[in-house]
Design a protein around this motif. Structure first.
Motif, PDB file in Angstrom:
ATOM      1  N   UNK A  27       0.851  -1.197   0.000  1.00  0.00           N
ATOM      2  CA  UNK A  27       0.000   0.000   0.000  1.00  0.00           C
ATOM      3  C   UNK A  27       0.884   1.244   0.000  1.00  0.00           C
ATOM      4  N   UNK A  48      -7.354   1.218  -4.614  1.00  0.00           N
ATOM      5  CA  UNK A  48      -7.782   0.486  -3.410  1.00  0.00           C
ATOM      6  C   UNK A  48      -6.608   0.201  -2.471  1.00  0.00           C
ATOM      7  N   UNK A  49      -5.398   0.378  -2.953  1.00  0.00           N
ATOM      8  CA  UNK A  49      -4.222   0.159  -2.105  1.00  0.00           C
ATOM      9  C   UNK A  49      -3.600   1.495  -1.686  1.00  0.00           C
ATOM     10  N   UNK A  50      -4.374   2.535  -1.813  1.00  0.00           N
ATOM     11  CA  UNK A  50      -3.828   3.870  -1.563  1.00  0.00           C
ATOM     12  C   UNK A  50      -4.613   4.607  -0.485  1.00  0.00           C
ATOM     13  N   UNK A  51      -3.872   5.266   0.396  1.00  0.00           N
ATOM     14  CA  UNK A  51      -4.453   6.084   1.455  1.00  0.00           C
ATOM     15  C   UNK A  51      -3.782   7.455   1.366  1.00  0.00           C
ATOM     16  N   UNK A  52      -4.550   8.505   1.581  1.00  0.00           N
ATOM     17  CA  UNK A  52      -3.918   9.817   1.718  1.00  0.00           C
ATOM     18  C   UNK A  52      -4.394  10.415   3.042  1.00  0.00           C
ATOM     19  N   UNK A  53      -3.481  10.561   3.971  1.00  0.00           N
ATOM     20  CA  UNK A  53      -3.865  11.033   5.310  1.00  0.00           C
ATOM     21  C   UNK A  53      -3.808  12.557   5.440  1.00  0.00           C
ATOM     22  N   UNK A  67      -1.527  -0.778  10.079  1.00  0.00           N
ATOM     23  CA  UNK A  67      -1.767  -1.589   8.885  1.00  0.00           C
ATOM     24  C   UNK A  67      -0.784  -2.748   8.799  1.00  0.00           C
ATOM     25  N   UNK A  72      -0.328  -5.808   6.042  1.00  0.00           N
ATOM     26  CA  UNK A  72      -0.013  -4.967   4.876  1.00  0.00           C
ATOM     27  C   UNK A  72       1.473  -4.582   4.874  1.00  0.00           C
TER      28      UNK A  72
ATOM     29  N   UNK B 129      -5.246   2.529  11.453  1.00  0.00           N
ATOM     30  CA  UNK B 129      -4.629   1.647  10.450  1.00  0.00           C
ATOM     31  C   UNK B 129      -5.247   0.254  10.471  1.00  0.00           C
ATOM     32  N   UNK B 133      -7.600  -1.507   7.534  1.00  0.00           N
ATOM     33  CA  UNK B 133      -7.288  -2.806   6.919  1.00  0.00           C
ATOM     34  C   UNK B 133      -8.529  -3.676   6.866  1.00  0.00           C
ATOM     35  N   UNK B 136     -10.473  -2.432   3.992  1.00  0.00           N
ATOM     36  CA  UNK B 136      -9.815  -2.736   2.710  1.00  0.00           C
ATOM     37  C   UNK B 136      -9.984  -4.203   2.341  1.00  0.00           C
ATOM     38  N   UNK B 163      -8.611  11.111   9.958  1.00  0.00           N
ATOM     39  CA  UNK B 163      -8.481   9.985   9.025  1.00  0.00           C
ATOM     40  C   UNK B 163      -9.628   8.997   9.226  1.00  0.00           C
ATOM     41  N   UNK B 166     -12.555  10.471   7.473  1.00  0.00           N
ATOM     42  CA  UNK B 166     -12.430  10.433   6.015  1.00  0.00           C
ATOM     43  C   UNK B 166     -12.742   9.046   5.465  1.00  0.00           C
ATOM     44  N   UNK B 167     -12.239   8.010   6.145  1.00  0.00           N
ATOM     45  CA  UNK B 167     -12.401   6.643   5.625  1.00  0.00           C
ATOM     46  C   UNK B 167     -13.604   5.916   6.243  1.00  0.00           C
TER      47      UNK B 167
END
Lengths: 312, 277
Positions: A27, A48-53, A67, A72, B129, B133, B136, B163, B166-167
């Motif tokens: 990721x 889908x493997x990308x996060x922007x914090x 993660x 991951x 995190x 996961x 995801x 975060x 956001x997610x």
């Protein structure tokens, strides 16, 4: 050496896409400078493997740690100065102490963010991070090395810091070159003086060796792409068989490559090491070449230093 | 979720309190105040709410538990030891050389610790995190986090909260152990937190304000949260009493990081025994 020039951050940006396609656990965690660090293709192809914090480095490191505990392999991507110092304690506490499989992949290492000034230049990062247990510290010397060492970092288990740079630099390796983390690449044999460099300065070492050859001085040129774990065997070889060593780096001469090499030489009680690098001073907004010149990180100074050593 | 009654959970919490105080007394080092304030939530999570298997601490689909205020680990160690993550006799080794029970939680040494913590403000990001996961990978597991009110002064807490919003991490449950005491004094004196329940709400969380030492309220809130799959991360803003259950430690700032002497220890055990129902 080919005529082609490419930035090491480009090599990372391309390789991380290939790696992410092969392994869905890989990721990218961006911290709002993905465009600059070349993760754009990854975002496009592997959303889908990308996060922007967002602009929140500390959190980026913590999220990556969480993660990693779930299997991951996160690559946290930002500029070197933020990815090392702003995130430093989180890297220590939540990544290195539990030995989690997180990679910190940073562009704009050294003084390459030249015009941005000292705030964005990273001259302490490798030194700071190499003192943290479990951490591996790598700086590739060109585009090909950047790709191969990114792949090697993804392959190895454990925390790893990858330092890329902004500017296009000559491609010195061909695609068949092999890279092993912790094993230096000897680019030129020579018996009179050893020049151990890393990153963008390797090409300066190669040019200096050409100049020296014209004057009958044979320099061994070593690309020490991993400063931790340092290739102690190679440094020992240089100490035992040559005894006259110059280190070259775009990093403070304190605690970077030069220091690491000195540690080995000092413990052997043999050899002499001259360190070329940032002279423990902050940079300023100026062209990259000028910033190097101000600190003596030039072909001319490597040649001059080599001659001085040779005449001893 | 396991079918355990509120009265049983109350007794479990009292038992965990006794074990935590005993560990700190034996080590003559540790943090009793915060261990006692968080005890009820820890008991409810480990003995009723969380989907876990003590025989398989690394089970991939387990719920995660992050003790962001890592210094109160004696209460978590007590829960883990009681559940059989490791032999209960290990509880006597807290803070001793070679122990799996470090002064702050070490995931490499102690089975059942999902992430090492100790430096304040960092655990919430790690839990984010973990919850990410689960999303995801299309899994159902949840991440439970205990954050101290003093700890919420750290900026990284709010970076992590952003975060989570956001997610849409509705599988993230933050318990704010709001005991209003930190090392140098009350939180109001050292650094007023405003209202942490409202603050998390402002960050996009579904927020519940409860008495964090009232087992019935904790259980009811966890029941409601379990059913709430609205994309919002959850905050349980729990008003607690630092040192809860031991009269001389209650609301006393001095019991943040001090171990009881022989007399104090005997009195603590006597008082806690009397609370068994």
């Amino acid at each position: 050496m080919s005529e082609m020039k490419k930035a090491t951050r480009e090599g990372f940006g391309e390789e991380i896409v290939a790696l992410g396609k092969q392994n869905k656990d890989i990721c990218v965690i961006d911290i709002d400078i993905g465009k600059s660090c070349k993760t754009g293709e990854f975002v496009k192809q592997l959303p889908k493997q990308h996060i922007n914090v967002g602009i929140a480095e500390q959190n980026g490191a913590g999220v990556a740690a969480g993660m990693a505990t779930c299997g991951k392999i996160p690559f946290v991507v930002t500029y070197a100065v933020f990815g090392s110092l702003r995130m430093c304690e989180m890297i220590r506490q939540e990544i290195c102490y539990p030995n989690l499989n997180v990679k910190i992949a940073c562009s704009h290492g050294g003084v390459t963010p030249a015009n941005d000034g000292a705030s964005h230049q990273s001259i302490e990062d490798m030194g700071v991070l190499r003192t943290i247990p479990n951490m591996t510290v790598i700086m590739p010397a060109d585009y090909v090395a950047a790709k191969k060492l990114t792949a090697a970092a993804a392959e190895m288990y454990g925390p790893c810091y990858l330092r890329f740079t902004r500017d296009a630099i000559p491609v010195i390796y061909d695609e068949t070159a092999e890279f092993v983390i912790g094993k230096a690449n000897v680019l030129k044999e020579g018996k009179d003086v050893a020049i151990i460099a890393n990153g963008d300065t390797v090409v300066l070492a190669l040019k200096a060796a050409e100049e020296l050859a014209k004057e009958g001085i044979q320099a061994r040129v070593v690309d020490m792409h991993t400063i931790k774990p340092l290739d102690v065997e190679e440094v020992n070889y240089c100490v035992d068989h040559i005894g006259k060593i110059i280190t070259v780096e775009d990093h403070n001469i304190l605690n970077g490559l030069g220091s690491a090499v000195c540690e080995v030489a000092a413990e052997k009680g043999k050899g002499i090491v001259k360190r070329i690098g940032i002279q423990d001073q902050f940079g300023q907004s100026a062209p990259y070449e000028r910033l190097l010149a101000i600190n003596g990180i030039t072909v001319e100074n490597i040649v001059k230093t080599a001659k001085e050593l040779y005449s001893l | 979720m396991k079918n355990v009654s509120v009265n049983e959970l109350k007794n479990i919490a009292t038992d965990l309190r006794k074990k935590a105080v005993t560990m700190i007394y034996e080590a003559q080092s540790g943090h009793p105040g915060g261990s006692l304030s968080a005890a009820d939530f820890v008991a409810a999570c480990y003995f009723r709410e969380m989907n876990i298997d003590p025989k398989n601490p690394k089970w991939e689909d387990r719920d995660r538990f992050v003790l962001s205020k890592g210094h109160v680990c004696p209460i978590q160690y007590a829960a883990l030891g009681t559940l059989g993550y490791f032999p209960e006799k290990e509880l006597h080794t807290l803070r001793k050389e070679g122990s799996i029970l470090q002064g702050h939680p070490d995931m490499k040494k102690c089975p059942g610790i999902d992430i090492s913590t100790g430096s304040l403000g960092q655990g919430l990001a790690c839990a984010v995190g973990m919850a990410l996961c689960a999303k995801m990978d299309g899994k159902d597991y949840r991440a439970f986090v205990v954050v101290g009110d003093g700890e919420a002064q750290e900026g990284e807490i709010w970076e992590a909260a952003q975060t989570a919003n956001k997610y849409h991490l509705d599988n993230l449950i933050v318990f704010v152990d709001d005991n209003n005491l930190q090392l140098d004094g009350t939180c109001d004196e050292v650094m007023p937190n405003i209202h942490l329940g409202k603050k998390f709400e402002a960050f996009g969380f579904e927020s519940y304000e409860i008495d964090g030492n009232d087992m019935q309220q904790i259980v009811d809130t966890l029941d409601r949260i379990r059913e709430s799959k609205n994309g919002k991360p959850k905050c349980i803003f729990g008003h607690t009493v630092k040192g809860k259950g031991v009269s001389y430690m209650e609301n006393a700032c001095g019991w943040h990081g001090v171990a009881p002497n022989d007399e104090e220890y005997a009195q603590a055990m006597k008082e806690l025994d009397a609370q068994m129902i």
